[in-house]
Motif scaffolding. Structure first.
Motif, PDB file in Angstrom:
ATOM      1  N   ARG A 283      47.325  -2.973 -25.234  1.00 30.54           N
ATOM      2  CA  ARG A 283      48.192  -3.208 -26.388  1.00 30.54           C
ATOM      3  C   ARG A 283      48.791  -4.611 -26.340  1.00 30.54           C
ATOM      4  O   ARG A 283      48.845  -5.314 -27.355  1.00 30.54           O
ATOM      5  N   LEU A 284      49.258  -5.043 -25.164  1.00 29.56           N
ATOM      6  CA  LEU A 284      49.832  -6.381 -25.047  1.00 29.56           C
ATOM      7  C   LEU A 284      48.788  -7.465 -25.299  1.00 29.56           C
ATOM      8  O   LEU A 284      49.082  -8.495 -25.921  1.00 29.56           O
ATOM      9  N   LEU A 285      47.560  -7.236 -24.815  1.00 37.08           N
ATOM     10  CA  LEU A 285      46.508  -8.227 -25.028  1.00 37.08           C
ATOM     11  C   LEU A 285      46.138  -8.322 -26.501  1.00 37.08           C
ATOM     12  O   LEU A 285      45.945  -9.418 -27.036  1.00 37.08           O
ATOM     13  N   ASP A 286      46.032  -7.189 -27.188  1.00 32.91           N
ATOM     14  CA  ASP A 286      45.680  -7.199 -28.608  1.00 32.91           C
ATOM     15  C   ASP A 286      46.747  -7.888 -29.453  1.00 32.91           C
ATOM     16  O   ASP A 286      46.447  -8.463 -30.499  1.00 32.91           O
ATOM     17  N   ARG A 287      47.997  -7.822 -29.012  1.00 32.19           N
ATOM     18  CA  ARG A 287      49.101  -8.442 -29.754  1.00 32.19           C
ATOM     19  C   ARG A 287      49.386  -9.861 -29.305  1.00 32.19           C
ATOM     20  O   ARG A 287      50.256 -10.528 -29.859  1.00 32.19           O
ATOM     21  N   GLY A 288      48.676 -10.335 -28.295  1.00 34.91           N
ATOM     22  CA  GLY A 288      48.979 -11.637 -27.711  1.00 34.91           C
ATOM     23  C   GLY A 288      48.414 -12.784 -28.511  1.00 34.91           C
ATOM     24  O   GLY A 288      47.793 -12.629 -29.558  1.00 34.91           O
ATOM     25  N   THR A 289      48.607 -13.984 -27.965  1.00 33.81           N
ATOM     26  CA  THR A 289      48.155 -15.198 -28.624  1.00 33.81           C
ATOM     27  C   THR A 289      46.638 -15.271 -28.686  1.00 33.81           C
ATOM     28  O   THR A 289      45.942 -14.745 -27.817  1.00 33.81           O
ATOM     29  N   LYS A 290      46.139 -15.922 -29.722  1.00 35.10           N
ATOM     30  CA  LYS A 290      44.694 -16.094 -29.878  1.00 35.10           C
ATOM     31  C   LYS A 290      44.206 -17.378 -29.213  1.00 35.10           C
ATOM     32  O   LYS A 290      43.032 -17.697 -29.269  1.00 35.10           O
ATOM     33  N   ALA A 291      45.105 -18.144 -28.613  1.00 36.39           N
ATOM     34  CA  ALA A 291      44.724 -19.410 -27.986  1.00 36.39           C
ATOM     35  C   ALA A 291      44.787 -19.300 -26.474  1.00 36.39           C
ATOM     36  O   ALA A 291      45.464 -18.443 -25.916  1.00 36.39           O
ATOM     37  N   GLY A 292      44.068 -20.204 -25.803  1.00 34.28           N
ATOM     38  CA  GLY A 292      44.113 -20.260 -24.351  1.00 34.28           C
ATOM     39  C   GLY A 292      43.287 -19.176 -23.690  1.00 34.28           C
ATOM     40  O   GLY A 292      42.457 -18.519 -24.303  1.00 34.28           O
ATOM     41  N   LEU A 293      43.528 -18.991 -22.403  1.00 40.91           N
ATOM     42  CA  LEU A 293      42.839 -17.948 -21.653  1.00 40.91           C
ATOM     43  C   LEU A 293      43.471 -16.604 -22.005  1.00 40.91           C
ATOM     44  O   LEU A 293      44.667 -16.397 -21.756  1.00 40.91           O
ATOM     45  N   PRO A 294      42.729 -15.663 -22.574  1.00 39.89           N
ATOM     46  CA  PRO A 294      43.327 -14.397 -22.996  1.00 39.89           C
ATOM     47  C   PRO A 294      44.005 -13.675 -21.830  1.00 39.89           C
ATOM     48  O   PRO A 294      43.395 -13.421 -20.803  1.00 39.89           O
ATOM     49  N   GLY A 295      45.283 -13.345 -21.994  1.00 43.73           N
ATOM     50  CA  GLY A 295      45.993 -12.556 -21.004  1.00 43.73           C
ATOM     51  C   GLY A 295      46.439 -13.306 -19.765  1.00 43.73           C
ATOM     52  O   GLY A 295      46.808 -12.675 -18.773  1.00 43.73           O
TER      53      GLY A 295
END
Length: 427
Positions: A283-295
């Motif tokens: 859930r946190l990853l899906d809501r996170g930023t779309k830039a950079g290294l995911p997570g």
């Protein structure tokens, strides 16, 4: 609002079931490790070698070939073929009479399971919406945790019910209970194989050939991102696998618990805490930023919190405190596991996911599963002694955390910028 447990694509449930059975078959050996050690006259190092290195050597080698297959063939059928191979290996584990036979059986298990995760993750990433990939991967990884819990909890319950030697009709002598568990594990695999053979793989059910994309130019362009997530994945996986392999034995040695009780306790904690961590991470990853290294930030938090929790687990004198630390540790590692696997899918275009995910899985499994358990066994045998298993486990955890933090803390330029999975791959 969509339910927390409802994936956008229902096929995720079947893939999670395959993951459950794969890890149940993999971790039966962790439950019955003391019995295997006594029956086959193994040292801690040899036991860790058989549990980890034998499995992962075959897994890593097969993964290098599996990636190309995943990007070309019907993926559900490929998974079904893998299940057949690892079922025969589980049966062979129950029939092993010496170290060599057990090592070969564990290698066969790795050979069969190598195709599962690259094929399953590619299917999930292709069928789930972009903002639900983390959720789908969380459901899939929850299957692994339930598999470990099933192996430890249900297996521990069966060990408590079964006598030490089981009479089998048609055999002249009784069979050890740990061998019976390996044989019984094959039955549900056959049902799952039949269901997977009926699953569709859109775009691969017809006669039209699949267009392939070149993987090496893509990896060269984004080498920094993949190196960072690989090192972080290795760190998380090493802690996960060493904890899984030795937690039951640790509780038996430190607190004098019976093997069956320790197995049920560890299995229950993992079954409750890890899925909560995985769903939270997705859930946190899906809501996170779309830039950079995911997570990246999630992984930093996980690694920073791992060492103190592992220290409590390994050194606490109170069983309740150690159990609480185990639960918190497993929760955090669940977040980390989902973040690395789902982040990799987000970074990678659809046409390349099999060939990228397979060597990634080979690498993190080789380091985490193949190095971790025998390293702890070697430290216990040669440095800390049998009573110092907790210190050995904590030392391996500290090394893994340091490795991951060194990779992620500098935040170098190569993990910044837009998410790479949105870029069209070279052809």
């Amino acid at each position: 609002m969509r339910s927390l447990l409802a994936p956008a694509w229902p096929g995720v449930w079947l893939l999670a079931g395959a993951h459950l059975l794969a890890f149940a078959d993999r971790f039966i050996a962790a439950l019955v490790a003391p019995a295997i050690k006594a029956d086959l006259a193994l040292s801690d190092f040899a036991l860790g070698l058989a549990q980890g290195t034998a499995f992962v050597a075959a897994y890593a080698a097969a993964s290098l070939m599996a990636g190309s297959l995943v990007d070309r063939v019907h993926r559900p059928r490929l998974i079904a073929a893998g299940i057949l191979v690892w079922s025969l290996a589980s049966l062979s584990s129950g029939l092993a009479t010496d170290f060599g036979a057990f090592v070969l059986a564990r290698a066969g298990l790795g050979l069969g399971q190598a195709v599962l995760t690259p094929a399953a993750l590619a299917l999930i990433a292709a069928r789930q919406p972009r903002d639900r990939i983390g959720h789908g991967v969380a459901l899939y990884t929850a299957g692994a945790v339930l598999g470990r819990g099933t192996a430890l909890g249900l297996g521990g319950g069966l060990l408590a019910l079964l006598p030490a030697l089981v009479s089998v009709p048609g055999l002249p002598a009784s069979v050890a209970a740990w061998r019976v568990l390996f044989v019984l594990s094959v039955v549900p695999n056959l049902v799952l194989m039949a269901l997977l053979l009926r699953m569709r793989d859109p775009g691969r059910d017809g006669p039209r050939p699949i267009r392939r994309a070149r993987v090496w130019p893509w990896l060269a362009r984004h080498a920094g991102r993949y190196a960072a997530i690989m090192v972080a994945g290795i760190a998380v996986t090493l802690v996960v696998q060493t904890t899984n392999a030795w937690a039951v034995t640790l509780l038996v040695r430190r607190f004098g618990l019976p093997l069956s009780s320790a197995g049920m306790l560890v299995g229950s904690v993992m079954t409750l805490a890890a899925p909560l961590g995985q769903f939270t991470g997705g859930r946190l990853l899906d809501r996170g930023t779309k830039a950079g290294l995911p997570g990246r930030r999630l992984l930093l938090c996980v690694l920073a919190g791992t060492l103190p929790l592992s220290g409590i687990l390994c050194l606490a004198e109170d069983l309740a405190l150690a159990t609480a630390a185990l639960g918190a540790l497993v929760f955090g590692l669940g977040i980390g596991s989902v973040t690395t696997l789902a982040g990799l899918q987000i970074m990678t275009p659809h046409a390349l996911r099999g060939r990228v995910t397979a060597p990634f899985m080979a690498g993190i499994t080789l380091a985490g599963f193949g190095l971790g358990p025998p390293l702890v066994g070697l430290l216990a045998d040669r440095v800390f002694g049998e009573a110092g298993l907790g210190a050995a486990l904590l030392t391996a955890t500290a090394l893994a955390c340091a490795l991951g933090l060194v990779a992620l803390l500098p935040a170098p330029h190569y993990v910044r910028g837009p998410t790479t999975g949105q870029v069209r791959p070279p052809r």
